[in-house]
Design an enzyme around this catalytic site. Structure first.
Site, short mmCIF file in Angstrom:
data_model
loop_
_atom_site.label_atom_id
_atom_site.label_comp_id
_atom_site.label_asym_id
_atom_site.label_seq_id
_atom_site.Cartn_x
_atom_site.Cartn_y
_atom_site.Cartn_z
N ARG A 58 7.40 0.21 9.64
CA ARG A 58 7.55 -1.09 10.25
C ARG A 58 6.93 -2.45 9.35
O ARG A 58 7.52 -3.25 9.11
CB ARG A 58 6.86 -0.91 11.50
CG ARG A 58 6.99 -2.07 12.47
CD ARG A 58 5.91 -1.83 13.77
NE ARG A 58 6.42 -0.56 14.34
CZ ARG A 58 7.33 -0.44 15.41
NH1 ARG A 58 7.92 -1.44 15.85
NH2 ARG A 58 7.50 0.58 15.89
N THR A 59 5.85 -2.16 8.95
CA THR A 59 5.06 -3.17 7.85
C THR A 59 6.01 -3.11 6.80
O THR A 59 6.32 -4.39 6.27
CB THR A 59 3.71 -2.79 7.83
OG1 THR A 59 3.11 -2.85 9.21
CG2 THR A 59 3.14 -3.84 7.17
N LYS A 87 -1.46 12.08 -8.65
CA LYS A 87 -2.04 12.99 -9.93
C LYS A 87 -3.25 12.62 -10.09
O LYS A 87 -3.86 12.88 -11.25
CB LYS A 87 -0.78 12.65 -10.85
CG LYS A 87 0.33 12.74 -10.67
CD LYS A 87 1.53 12.48 -11.75
CE LYS A 87 2.88 12.79 -11.60
NZ LYS A 87 3.45 11.47 -11.68
N ARG A 108 -0.75 -1.05 1.28
CA ARG A 108 -1.51 -0.51 2.49
C ARG A 108 -2.03 1.06 2.03
O ARG A 108 -1.62 1.56 1.13
CB ARG A 108 -0.44 -0.05 3.38
CG ARG A 108 -0.78 0.45 4.87
CD ARG A 108 0.19 0.55 5.78
NE ARG A 108 -0.26 1.11 7.20
CZ ARG A 108 -0.30 0.50 8.10
NH1 ARG A 108 -0.09 -0.70 8.07
NH2 ARG A 108 -0.61 0.72 9.10
N HIS A 136 -5.74 -6.44 8.65
CA HIS A 136 -4.51 -6.37 8.64
C HIS A 136 -4.02 -7.60 8.95
O HIS A 136 -3.38 -8.04 9.92
CB HIS A 136 -3.70 -5.17 9.66
CG HIS A 136 -2.28 -5.24 9.68
ND1 HIS A 136 -1.64 -5.56 8.45
CD2 HIS A 136 -1.50 -4.61 10.38
CE1 HIS A 136 -0.24 -5.22 8.63
NE2 HIS A 136 -0.03 -4.33 9.73
#
Ligand SMILES: [Zn+2]
Lengths: 312, 151
Positions: A58-59, A87, A108, A136
């Protein structure tokens, strides 16, 4: 150097508290311009990286659509399994590598504090698209934009926050952001999920009046905004308690009968059961349009972050 | 009588007195006295009219720097620090909590980036209504001073 100075240096947006009242209002103004005319090419020729160390479709789609509508291009990854961090590369190295290619990084990450750290080490601006349970800010700005659009002002509003007020980062950031605009808050939450003391201390310090109640029914008839949040099963030790709380904190259409005509219902989405589908057709339900507002707000954020950079 | 004995025993160096007994070894740890080669005297569970039971550290031939003693403010804010020269107290060092604390505190939030990546911890020192709190610069969680985890 303070956090604010450091972020101004590379123009990152990590936390809503990085922005002054004037900067918040400027973003909301700019978002309104983008809503009227969404296809202005302010990022023509720019490359924006979206680094999603945990998936949030969504974001990510909202940010990527914003950049593409502004004429910019996207590079990046949508979950940690495809990134080089799988890694064992340090975040510091990943950020430096990506900043060789991109004019800004939207990030994020499941760990709290990642965005602040990235903003410290990154030569290009970082836009925090969620760091664990911490911040956020684009969600907060789109909440503010939705409040402004539906109420015509941000000043002197009565805002009811409902649901998980203990862990819900959106409500904490909303308190910080609204503190510029003389709000009155009502916190409605079960005992397990009450608003933490530090936010009540913050309210007292900023002369913000608030009340703290447990009952949802009939407790929001004076509200201008009813901000619902998700009550998550994982937060409960006792699942019986969860079942009880879940049913008590479900908003139903019948509960809206005596509310103010200007009341609007917001929810950061996705919802589970806290808003009954019978509310969706009520004109007071605003959560789907709220999500759409995210696009304009993210256009405004990306334009500011990338374009103001060269001012020094 | 007791006081005379403590101070008189040290010719040059630092005396840290009035450390709460349960904090003595934390003080030893944050000052890295376990690797200090100077002569060190530790005493603990001494009777104290003020705090009941106290601990005491004497370090010979070393005057602690201010940034070292300020670390003690974090865990034993009422400790008394005297710098001694030729058996005389030449400085009564006040303990001042710095505005920012680097490195020595571990963030109590297991989901904080500082507990997963090589990041130097940084905490803002806040004072609200007379109560000191530390706020992690990264995850923004606040913790009361008494609950702080020293690395
Ligand atoms: Zn932290």
């Amino acid at each position: 150097m303070t956090t604010k100075e450091q972020n101004m240096k590379n123009n990152s947006l990590v936390s809503i508290s990085d922005y002054s009242k004037e900067e918040i209002l400027a973003i909301l103004d700019s978002a309104a311009d983008f809503e009227a005319n969404p296809n202005r090419k302010t990022l023509d020729g720019k490359v924006i990286a979206t680094l999603f160390f945990e998936p949030s479709t969504r974001t990510r789609l909202s940010f990527e659509t914003a950049v593409i509508r502004l004429g910019g291009s996207i590079i990046g990854f949508s979950d940690a399994a495809t990134s080089s961090s799988s890694k064992g590369e340090t975040l510091n190295d990943t950020i430096h590598m990506v900043s060789c290619y991109a004019d800004a990084i939207v990030m994020r990450h499941p760990l709290e504090g990642t965005a602040r750290y990235a903003a410290e080490v990154s030569p290009v601006p970082i836009v925090n698209a969620g760091d664990g349970a911490n911040q956020h800010p684009s969600q907060t700005l789109l909440d503010l934009y939705s409040i402004l659009k539906t109420q015509g002002t941000l000043e002197n509003l009565t805002i009811c926050l409902v649901g998980d007020l203990k862990y819900g980062r959106t409500v904490h950031s909303l308190i910080m952001a609204m503190s510029h605009f003389n709000p009155t808050f009502k916190f409605i939450a079960p005992d397990e999920l009450k608003m933490p003391d530090e936010y009540k201390v913050f309210c007292k310090k900023n002369n913000i009046s608030f009340t703290d109640v447990s009952e949802l029914t009939n407790n929001f008839n004076d509200a201008d905004i009813l901000y619902m949040t998700r009550v998550q099963k994982e937060r409960f030790q006792d699942l019986m308690e969860y079942e009880r709380v879940k049913n008590v904190y479900t908003l139903k259409n019948s509960m809206l009968e005596n509310t103010k005509s200007n009341l609007r219902i917001l929810h950061p989405l996705p919802r589970v059961s806290e808003i009954d589908p019978d509310v969706d057709s009520n004109e007071k339900a605003y959560y789907f349009r709220q999500a759409q507002n995210g696009l304009y707000v993210r256009q405004a954020i990306m334009s500011k972050v990338v374009l103001n950079q060269k001012q020094e | 009588m007791e006081k005379k004995l403590k101070v008189a025993a040290l010719r040059n160096g630092t005396v840290i007195d009035h450390i709460p007994s349960d904090k003595l070894f934390k003080v030893v740890s944050i000052l890295h006295l376990d690797t200090c080669l100077n002569q060190i005297t530790l005493a603990n569970n001494l009777e104290s009219a003020k705090i009941g039971s106290k601990g005491l550290v004497k370090i010979s031939d070393r005057a602690l720097e201010e940034d070292e003693t300020n670390k003690i403010a974090l865990i034993a804010p009422n400790a008394k620090i005297n710098i001694i020269k030729e058996y005389e107290v030449v400085e009564k060092r006040p303990l001042v909590l710095p505005d920012e604390i680097r490195e020595i505190v571990q963030c109590g939030n297991p989901n904080c980036i500082t507990n997963h990546q090589p990041v130097v911890t940084r905490f803002f020192v806040l004072n609200e209504e007379g109560v000191n709190r530390l706020k992690c610069r990264y995850c923004e969680r606040e913790v009361r001073l008494e609950e702080v985890k020293i690395k």
